[in-house]
Design a protein around this motif. Structure first.
Motif, PDB file in Angstrom:
ATOM      1  N   LEU A  20       0.842  -1.207   0.000  1.00  0.00           N
ATOM      2  CA  LEU A  20       0.000   0.000   0.000  1.00  0.00           C
ATOM      3  C   LEU A  20       0.873   1.251   0.000  1.00  0.00           C
ATOM      4  O   LEU A  20       0.640   2.189  -0.785  1.00  0.00           O
ATOM      5  CB  LEU A  20      -0.912  -0.017   1.229  1.00  0.00           C
ATOM      6  N   PHE A  21       1.896   1.274   0.849  1.00  0.00           N
ATOM      7  CA  PHE A  21       2.796   2.425   0.903  1.00  0.00           C
ATOM      8  C   PHE A  21       3.609   2.552  -0.385  1.00  0.00           C
ATOM      9  O   PHE A  21       3.863   3.661  -0.866  1.00  0.00           O
ATOM     10  CB  PHE A  21       3.723   2.315   2.120  1.00  0.00           C
ATOM     11  N   VAL A  22       4.004   1.414  -0.956  1.00  0.00           N
ATOM     12  CA  VAL A  22       4.761   1.441  -2.210  1.00  0.00           C
ATOM     13  C   VAL A  22       3.943   2.088  -3.321  1.00  0.00           C
ATOM     14  O   VAL A  22       4.431   2.938  -4.073  1.00  0.00           O
ATOM     15  CB  VAL A  22       5.175   0.003  -2.619  1.00  0.00           C
ATOM     16  N   LYS A  23       2.680   1.719  -3.432  1.00  0.00           N
ATOM     17  CA  LYS A  23       1.839   2.241  -4.511  1.00  0.00           C
ATOM     18  C   LYS A  23       1.490   3.707  -4.310  1.00  0.00           C
ATOM     19  O   LYS A  23       1.458   4.485  -5.275  1.00  0.00           O
ATOM     20  CB  LYS A  23       0.568   1.395  -4.632  1.00  0.00           C
ATOM     21  N   PHE A  24       1.215   4.091  -3.061  1.00  0.00           N
ATOM     22  CA  PHE A  24       0.917   5.508  -2.832  1.00  0.00           C
ATOM     23  C   PHE A  24       2.158   6.374  -3.026  1.00  0.00           C
ATOM     24  O   PHE A  24       2.066   7.532  -3.465  1.00  0.00           O
ATOM     25  CB  PHE A  24       0.334   5.717  -1.427  1.00  0.00           C
ATOM     26  N   TYR A  25       3.315   5.821  -2.738  1.00  0.00           N
ATOM     27  CA  TYR A  25       4.546   6.566  -3.026  1.00  0.00           C
ATOM     28  C   TYR A  25       4.731   6.719  -4.524  1.00  0.00           C
ATOM     29  O   TYR A  25       5.176   7.775  -5.009  1.00  0.00           O
ATOM     30  CB  TYR A  25       5.748   5.846  -2.412  1.00  0.00           C
ATOM     31  N   PHE A  27       2.285   6.913  -6.668  1.00  0.00           N
ATOM     32  CA  PHE A  27       1.342   7.974  -7.069  1.00  0.00           C
ATOM     33  C   PHE A  27       1.901   9.347  -6.709  1.00  0.00           C
ATOM     34  O   PHE A  27       1.772  10.315  -7.474  1.00  0.00           O
ATOM     35  CB  PHE A  27      -0.010   7.755  -6.384  1.00  0.00           C
ATOM     36  N   TYR A  28       2.538   9.446  -5.543  1.00  0.00           N
ATOM     37  CA  TYR A  28       3.130  10.707  -5.109  1.00  0.00           C
ATOM     38  C   TYR A  28       4.200  11.179  -6.102  1.00  0.00           C
ATOM     39  O   TYR A  28       4.306  12.369  -6.411  1.00  0.00           O
ATOM     40  CB  TYR A  28       3.739  10.525  -3.722  1.00  0.00           C
ATOM     41  N   LEU A  29       4.971  10.227  -6.638  1.00  0.00           N
ATOM     42  CA  LEU A  29       6.020  10.577  -7.602  1.00  0.00           C
ATOM     43  C   LEU A  29       5.447  10.993  -8.955  1.00  0.00           C
ATOM     44  O   LEU A  29       5.950  11.923  -9.589  1.00  0.00           O
ATOM     45  CB  LEU A  29       6.965   9.384  -7.798  1.00  0.00           C
ATOM     46  N   THR A  30       4.394  10.290  -9.397  1.00  0.00           N
ATOM     47  CA  THR A  30       3.929  10.459 -10.781  1.00  0.00           C
ATOM     48  C   THR A  30       2.720  11.379 -10.928  1.00  0.00           C
ATOM     49  O   THR A  30       2.511  11.972 -11.984  1.00  0.00           O
ATOM     50  CB  THR A  30       3.548   9.097 -11.368  1.00  0.00           C
ATOM     51  N   ASN A  31       1.871  11.453  -9.895  1.00  0.00           N
ATOM     52  CA  ASN A  31       0.621  12.218  -9.952  1.00  0.00           C
ATOM     53  C   ASN A  31      -0.353  11.637 -10.976  1.00  0.00           C
ATOM     54  O   ASN A  31      -1.221  12.343 -11.496  1.00  0.00           O
ATOM     55  CB  ASN A  31       0.892  13.696 -10.264  1.00  0.00           C
ATOM     56  N   ALA A  32      -0.228  10.318 -11.271  1.00  0.00           N
ATOM     57  CA  ALA A  32      -1.058   9.676 -12.292  1.00  0.00           C
ATOM     58  C   ALA A  32      -2.288   9.046 -11.651  1.00  0.00           C
ATOM     59  O   ALA A  32      -2.174   8.262 -10.704  1.00  0.00           O
ATOM     60  CB  ALA A  32      -0.264   8.607 -13.028  1.00  0.00           C
ATOM     61  N   THR A  33      -3.463   9.394 -12.183  1.00  0.00           N
ATOM     62  CA  THR A  33      -4.707   8.850 -11.644  1.00  0.00           C
ATOM     63  C   THR A  33      -4.772   7.328 -11.812  1.00  0.00           C
ATOM     64  O   THR A  33      -5.304   6.614 -10.963  1.00  0.00           O
ATOM     65  CB  THR A  33      -5.914   9.486 -12.354  1.00  0.00           C
ATOM     66  N   SER A  34      -4.252   6.836 -12.921  1.00  0.00           N
ATOM     67  CA  SER A  34      -4.278   5.397 -13.153  1.00  0.00           C
ATOM     68  C   SER A  34      -3.487   4.654 -12.082  1.00  0.00           C
ATOM     69  O   SER A  34      -3.860   3.555 -11.656  1.00  0.00           O
ATOM     70  CB  SER A  34      -3.721   5.070 -14.546  1.00  0.00           C
ATOM     71  N   LEU A  36      -3.104   5.892  -9.074  1.00  0.00           N
ATOM     72  CA  LEU A  36      -3.929   6.073  -7.884  1.00  0.00           C
ATOM     73  C   LEU A  36      -4.978   4.967  -7.786  1.00  0.00           C
ATOM     74  O   LEU A  36      -5.295   4.496  -6.687  1.00  0.00           O
ATOM     75  CB  LEU A  36      -4.612   7.437  -7.915  1.00  0.00           C
ATOM     76  N   THR A  37      -5.520   4.526  -8.933  1.00  0.00           N
ATOM     77  CA  THR A  37      -6.518   3.443  -8.911  1.00  0.00           C
ATOM     78  C   THR A  37      -5.924   2.171  -8.304  1.00  0.00           C
ATOM     79  O   THR A  37      -6.581   1.481  -7.531  1.00  0.00           O
ATOM     80  CB  THR A  37      -7.018   3.130 -10.334  1.00  0.00           C
ATOM     81  N   ASP A  38      -4.691   1.889  -8.662  1.00  0.00           N
ATOM     82  CA  ASP A  38      -4.027   0.711  -8.118  1.00  0.00           C
ATOM     83  C   ASP A  38      -3.789   0.869  -6.623  1.00  0.00           C
ATOM     84  O   ASP A  38      -3.932  -0.084  -5.847  1.00  0.00           O
ATOM     85  CB  ASP A  38      -2.703   0.497  -8.856  1.00  0.00           C
ATOM     86  N   ALA A  39      -3.437   2.098  -6.208  1.00  0.00           N
ATOM     87  CA  ALA A  39      -3.180   2.352  -4.794  1.00  0.00           C
ATOM     88  C   ALA A  39      -4.467   2.246  -3.974  1.00  0.00           C
ATOM     89  O   ALA A  39      -4.475   1.689  -2.866  1.00  0.00           O
ATOM     90  CB  ALA A  39      -2.563   3.741  -4.619  1.00  0.00           C
ATOM     91  N   LEU A  40      -5.568   2.758  -4.529  1.00  0.00           N
ATOM     92  CA  LEU A  40      -6.840   2.688  -3.811  1.00  0.00           C
ATOM     93  C   LEU A  40      -7.296   1.240  -3.648  1.00  0.00           C
ATOM     94  O   LEU A  40      -7.872   0.868  -2.619  1.00  0.00           O
ATOM     95  CB  LEU A  40      -7.909   3.502  -4.557  1.00  0.00           C
ATOM     96  N   GLU A  41      -7.052   0.417  -4.659  1.00  0.00           N
ATOM     97  CA  GLU A  41      -7.421  -0.989  -4.532  1.00  0.00           C
ATOM     98  C   GLU A  41      -6.594  -1.663  -3.436  1.00  0.00           C
ATOM     99  O   GLU A  41      -7.048  -2.609  -2.805  1.00  0.00           O
ATOM    100  CB  GLU A  41      -7.240  -1.726  -5.859  1.00  0.00           C
ATOM    101  N   SER A  42      -5.391  -1.164  -3.208  1.00  0.00           N
ATOM    102  CA  SER A  42      -4.563  -1.737  -2.157  1.00  0.00           C
ATOM    103  C   SER A  42      -5.144  -1.465  -0.773  1.00  0.00           C
ATOM    104  O   SER A  42      -4.924  -2.239   0.168  1.00  0.00           O
ATOM    105  CB  SER A  42      -3.133  -1.183  -2.241  1.00  0.00           C
ATOM    106  N   ILE A  43      -5.873  -0.344  -0.632  1.00  0.00           N
ATOM    107  CA  ILE A  43      -6.569  -0.095   0.638  1.00  0.00           C
ATOM    108  C   ILE A  43      -7.583  -1.207   0.882  1.00  0.00           C
ATOM    109  O   ILE A  43      -7.741  -1.714   1.994  1.00  0.00           O
ATOM    110  CB  ILE A  43      -7.267   1.280   0.617  1.00  0.00           C
ATOM    111  N   LEU A 116       8.034   0.792  -9.484  1.00  0.00           N
ATOM    112  CA  LEU A 116       7.441   0.479  -8.187  1.00  0.00           C
ATOM    113  C   LEU A 116       6.163  -0.353  -8.338  1.00  0.00           C
ATOM    114  O   LEU A 116       5.946  -1.314  -7.595  1.00  0.00           O
ATOM    115  CB  LEU A 116       7.128   1.779  -7.431  1.00  0.00           C
ATOM    116  N   ILE A 117       5.341   0.011  -9.317  1.00  0.00           N
ATOM    117  CA  ILE A 117       4.106  -0.742  -9.550  1.00  0.00           C
ATOM    118  C   ILE A 117       4.436  -2.169 -10.015  1.00  0.00           C
ATOM    119  O   ILE A 117       3.770  -3.145  -9.634  1.00  0.00           O
ATOM    120  CB  ILE A 117       3.218  -0.037 -10.593  1.00  0.00           C
ATOM    121  N   GLY A 118       5.471  -2.304 -10.835  1.00  0.00           N
ATOM    122  CA  GLY A 118       5.890  -3.624 -11.296  1.00  0.00           C
ATOM    123  C   GLY A 118       6.339  -4.506 -10.151  1.00  0.00           C
ATOM    124  O   GLY A 118       6.000  -5.706 -10.094  1.00  0.00           O
ATOM    125  N   PHE A 119       7.101  -3.936  -9.219  1.00  0.00           N
ATOM    126  CA  PHE A 119       7.543  -4.690  -8.040  1.00  0.00           C
ATOM    127  C   PHE A 119       6.348  -5.146  -7.210  1.00  0.00           C
ATOM    128  O   PHE A 119       6.246  -6.316  -6.807  1.00  0.00           O
ATOM    129  CB  PHE A 119       8.474  -3.814  -7.195  1.00  0.00           C
TER     130      PHE A 119
END
Length: 333
Positions: A20-25, A27-34, A36-43, A116-119
């Motif tokens: 969850l922290f990896v994905k939100f980080y 999103f923080y780096l890229t500002n990409a909504t797509s 963010l969708t992956d990060a929200l699913e991690s919640i 990061l998303i790949g990892f």
């Protein structure tokens, strides 16, 4: 068995928090909504894993006066909650994607975000395959649902990487919102499938796989004295399985013989399945005028009619609430 379930759910919970922290980080780096969708699913993954852990604890509790069939059905409820959360996340992502379509974000550091998303996707994929495998082995819908959820997350993560790569090389930032909406539709469908399976379990809908396995075992262990099996019910309560059936035996068998045959049926089923299993067998006497036509007992001394056929036991005819001589009558009509 419950210890194995708890172990894998705890591993899933810990990793879901880390990812969850990896994905939100990312999103923080890229500002990409797509992303963010992956990060929200991690919640959803974190919430689902915590609820799954509690449901497995409850399902492992022994039967009591208020729960004579045990607590296994809580696993269906857990899977339903997970599916509902997935659907809520999907609808929220669609809302965010539509908003960003009209108010686009400036995208940055996409390569780092993709790495990061790949990892995270790779870790989820390995864990998802393991949870799905353990869920099938232990008859745990909770583990299986969590595994499928993580594998879905893996697929979306790697498709997301492809989409972000296209955005990176083309500069078409509008694809970010389009990609998010497509992912959301897939996520919603995945959530609906889990909810559907959960409702089926709570409503005691027939489990075709469990029924098929039971029929195969009984055919494999079939004895000549087992003239008929009918009115069979196979119910799945989380990792527990309950089987009820009516067994027709020769009417002249003494009580001890009946008990022995019933015990053979029970042992044949209980020794073939993983997880807790209860078998309830009701013994019926044969009806010579009708059962002789398909009775396989060659040593029968009171046979009144020659054997004409052998009833093939199937999921269809073994679940009927009638002896199989009705099937023979239908065939002769």
């Amino acid at each position: 068995m419950s210890n194995n379930k708890a172990k894998w759910i705890k591993i899933s919970f810990i990793l879901s928090i880390v990812l969850l922290f990896v994905k939100f980080y990312s999103f923080y780096l890229t500002n990409a909504t797509s992303i963010l969708t992956d990060a929200l699913e991690s919640i959803v993954n974190v919430v689902a894993a915590s609820f799954a852990s509690y449901s497995i604890y409850l399902s492992s509790l022994p039967k009591d006066d208020n729960h004579p069939y045990g607590h296994g059905k809580i696993e269906f409820f857990s899977a339903g909650i997970e599916g509902a959360l997935i659907m809520v996340a999907g609808f929220f992502i669609i809302y965010q994607a539509i908003y960003n379509f009209f108010v686009p974000n400036e995208l940055e550091m996409l390569l780092e975000g993709m790495a990061l998303i790949g990892f995270a996707g790779l870790v989820n994929g390995v864990l998802g395959l393991k949870l799905k495998s353990e869920g099938k082995r232990l008859n745990s819908l909770t583990l299986e649902a969590s595994g499928k959820h993580l594998m879905t997350d893996t697929i979306t993560s790697f498709v997301l990487i492809i989409g972000v790569a296209i955005i990176y090389f083309t500069g078409l930032n509008v694809l970010d919102s389009i990609l998010s909406i497509l992912f959301s539709c897939y996520i919603i469908y995945s959530g609906y499938f889990l909810v559907r399976k959960s409702v089926a379990g709570l409503m005691d809908e027939t489990n075709p796989e469990a029924l098929k396995q039971t029929v195969e075992i009984l055919n494999k262990e079939r004895k000549d004295a087992w003239i008929d099996i009918h009115n069979m019910r196979v119910q799945q309560y989380g990792g527990d399985r309950h089987i009820d059936l009516h067994l027709t035996l020769p009417y002249y068998f003494e009580l001890q013989q009946v008990h022995d045959e019933v015990e053979i049926v029970e042992n044949a089923l209980e020794n073939q399945f993983d997880g807790a299993i209860e078998v309830f067998v009701h013994a019926d006497p044969c009806i010579p005028e009708k059962c002789c036509h398909y009775c396989q007992l060659k040593s029968c001394q009171v046979r009144k009619f020659d054997q004409k056929s052998k009833i093939r036991w199937t999921a269809n005819n073994m679940t009927k609430n009638q002896k199989h001589y009705h099937d023979l009558a239908d065939d002769n009509d």
